[in-house]
Design an enzyme around this catalytic site. Structure first.
Site, PDB file in Angstrom:
ATOM      1  N   ARG A  49       0.838  -1.195   0.000  1.00  9.48           N
ATOM      2  CA  ARG A  49       0.000   0.000   0.000  1.00  9.48           C
ATOM      3  C   ARG A  49       0.870   1.240   0.000  1.00  9.48           C
ATOM      4  O   ARG A  49       1.959   1.231   0.565  1.00  9.48           O
ATOM      5  CB  ARG A  49      -0.825   0.074   1.277  1.00  9.48           C
ATOM      6  CG  ARG A  49      -1.714  -1.078   1.505  1.00  9.48           C
ATOM      7  CD  ARG A  49      -2.315  -0.943   2.888  1.00  9.48           C
ATOM      8  NE  ARG A  49      -3.255  -2.040   3.071  1.00  9.48           N
ATOM      9  CZ  ARG A  49      -4.241  -2.033   3.961  1.00  9.48           C
ATOM     10  NH1 ARG A  49      -4.398  -0.983   4.748  1.00  9.48           N
ATOM     11  NH2 ARG A  49      -5.053  -3.045   4.056  1.00  9.48           N
ATOM     12  N   ASP A  51      -0.136   5.256   1.308  1.00 11.58           N
ATOM     13  CA  ASP A  51      -1.239   5.994   1.918  1.00 11.58           C
ATOM     14  C   ASP A  51      -1.758   7.101   1.002  1.00 11.58           C
ATOM     15  O   ASP A  51      -1.120   7.458   0.017  1.00 11.58           O
ATOM     16  CB  ASP A  51      -0.768   6.644   3.233  1.00 11.58           C
ATOM     17  CG  ASP A  51      -0.607   5.622   4.348  1.00 11.58           C
ATOM     18  OD1 ASP A  51      -1.125   4.501   4.214  1.00 11.58           O
ATOM     19  OD2 ASP A  51       0.043   5.966   5.360  1.00 11.58           O
ATOM     20  N   TYR A 108      11.931   4.153   0.276  1.00 10.95           N
ATOM     21  CA  TYR A 108      11.144   5.392   0.298  1.00 10.95           C
ATOM     22  C   TYR A 108      12.057   6.607   0.445  1.00 10.95           C
ATOM     23  O   TYR A 108      13.124   6.507   1.062  1.00 10.95           O
ATOM     24  CB  TYR A 108      10.176   5.400   1.483  1.00 10.95           C
ATOM     25  CG  TYR A 108       8.918   4.593   1.285  1.00 10.95           C
ATOM     26  CD1 TYR A 108       7.766   5.180   0.765  1.00 10.95           C
ATOM     27  CD2 TYR A 108       8.866   3.245   1.637  1.00 10.95           C
ATOM     28  CE1 TYR A 108       6.598   4.446   0.604  1.00 10.95           C
ATOM     29  CE2 TYR A 108       7.695   2.503   1.475  1.00 10.95           C
ATOM     30  CZ  TYR A 108       6.570   3.117   0.957  1.00 10.95           C
ATOM     31  OH  TYR A 108       5.413   2.392   0.792  1.00 10.95           O
ATOM     32  N   ARG A 194       6.503   8.176   7.916  1.00  8.42           N
ATOM     33  CA  ARG A 194       6.082   9.527   8.318  1.00  8.42           C
ATOM     34  C   ARG A 194       6.238   9.744   9.823  1.00  8.42           C
ATOM     35  O   ARG A 194       6.537  10.851  10.267  1.00  8.42           O
ATOM     36  CB  ARG A 194       4.657   9.782   7.858  1.00  8.42           C
ATOM     37  CG  ARG A 194       4.580   9.920   6.327  1.00  8.42           C
ATOM     38  CD  ARG A 194       3.167   9.734   5.813  1.00  8.42           C
ATOM     39  NE  ARG A 194       2.268  10.630   6.512  1.00  8.42           N
ATOM     40  CZ  ARG A 194       0.953  10.470   6.590  1.00  8.42           C
ATOM     41  NH1 ARG A 194       0.399   9.428   6.000  1.00  8.42           N
ATOM     42  NH2 ARG A 194       0.219  11.330   7.232  1.00  8.42           N
TER      43      ARG A 194
END
Lengths: 249, 249
Positions: A49, A51, A108, A194
């Protein structure tokens, strides 16, 4: 026959990768286009996934079909889907290759910019307060010594383990003062990058020291970590598969 | 007292720089914010117009006021205007400095990309047909030998002369195959860059040869030139002023 799709998308307009009842997802946009082109219902399985509002410079997904693919599949898909999603490749793989389970790592990046930039709106977090980047890097190094990251996971989650193997995690400072956080791991928990970035920015501002950052990891308690930074700065930039996957046939 | 503003904007949502009755302009957004901050009506004069959908990596405008500027003017303006417009500097100049007339040149770039890119949607023209870049550069070189560019001007225009002094005009090809057209001149006619780029792409595809391109310039007739390319690829990247302008006080 199983196929892999290589994709990229700007996540601003989407409720994330994953199909869901209340909002448009990247998965839904692609499944609808594939179903139109192949004239049969097609289900996609993504590498993972992302977000709502999070981008993907590189994402992979697989689907199964017995239909023969039209020669201009990519062009057809790209003309059916909006401009903020692109299909870059489509290739056959073995039946047991799996977009999620065959992936060895996810990489990421989180972009922090030091002043408003009209061309990076929705693609970076504007954060103007001064930070000590070397302190943030000392704290980031601690991450490599741990496996359990429950402290940085969203509380509502259905995973059975919070273990992740982090390969690297560091801040890069550009000559402009802009910052990029790089992090690669075998897997990520929901909201993990995050929450880590938010907590590291607290370290950078002197609100936490490096020892306190380490205590937060050890606490395995999301309430101890800092506030999650906004999704706009986050991009999935690479998903790692065995090289053979790309030359199965 | 006269002040210069240094700006940048993503033009996608705007009907161009220039204030107009039927649609939101960048000028209107900035004038409204300045009027709010200074509590008196403020009128801006830009270095020049940009068309609807055209971007500015760098744009300048001036305004006059007898109010003293608040210390955090830039922060106030940036928080009042949307994220796709940014104020980068505000500085005092002499009363006869003029955003439009003091400018010595304008430098534009036109971005052509060879495949769909979610992160450059609205910022580049996706053009996939093969082109001969060296032929396009031979044609672009011809531009430097002429002064009158009526052939590349929108027919509805209120200018008294079609003369421009082009300083350079060339295509740059990236390793990815993406193309950037660079052009700098003392002034530009309405729609000029987009008409030149469209006509050069016709040369690149072999529809026109270099001699025919030159005949089009000489014809001084817009109907002879090629179709204008879309505004999304175009950005004003530099406006040239005398160095003294930036250190008047």
């Amino acid at each position: 026959m199983r196929y892999f799709l290589k994709l990229s998308y700007r996540g601003t307009r989407y409720h994330g990768w994953q199909r869901q009842p209340n909002g448009l997802s990247v998965q839904e946009v692609l499944e609808t286009a594939l179903t139109t082109v192949l004239r049969e219902p097609v289900a996609l399985v993504g590498s993972g996934r992302t977000d709502a509002g999070v981008h993907a410079g590189q994402q992979f997904a697989h689907f199964d079909t017995e239909m023969s693919l039209p020669p201009a599949l990519m062009q057809s898909l790209n003309s059916l889907i909006p401009g903020d999603v692109a299909v870059q490749a489509c290739f056959p793989v073995c039946p047991d290759d799996h977009a999620r389970f065959t992936a060895m790592f996810r990489y990421y990046q989180y972009q922090v910019i030091r002043q408003k930039d009209p061309f990076r709106e929705g693609l970076a977090y504007v954060f103007t307060r001064p930070v000590d980047v070397s302190r943030m890097n000392l704290a980031a190094e601690c991450l490599l010594r741990y496996r359990d990251f429950e402290s940085f996971s969203k509380v509502k989650t259905d995973v059975t383990t919070f273990n992740c193997r982090i390969d690297f995690a560091y801040w890069e400072e550009k000559s402009t003062g802009d910052l990029t956080f790089h992090i690669r791991a075998d897997r990520f928990l929901r909201g993990m990058v995050r929450a880590i970035v938010g907590t590291l920015l607290a370290v950078g501002q002197g609100w936490l020291n490096v020892a306190e950052f380490e205590q937060i990891i050890e606490a395995k308690d999301r309430k101890r970590a800092g506030r999650a930074v906004p999704p706009a700065g986050l991009s999935l930039v690479e998903v790692g598969y065995p090289a053979e996957l790309f030359s199965r046939r």
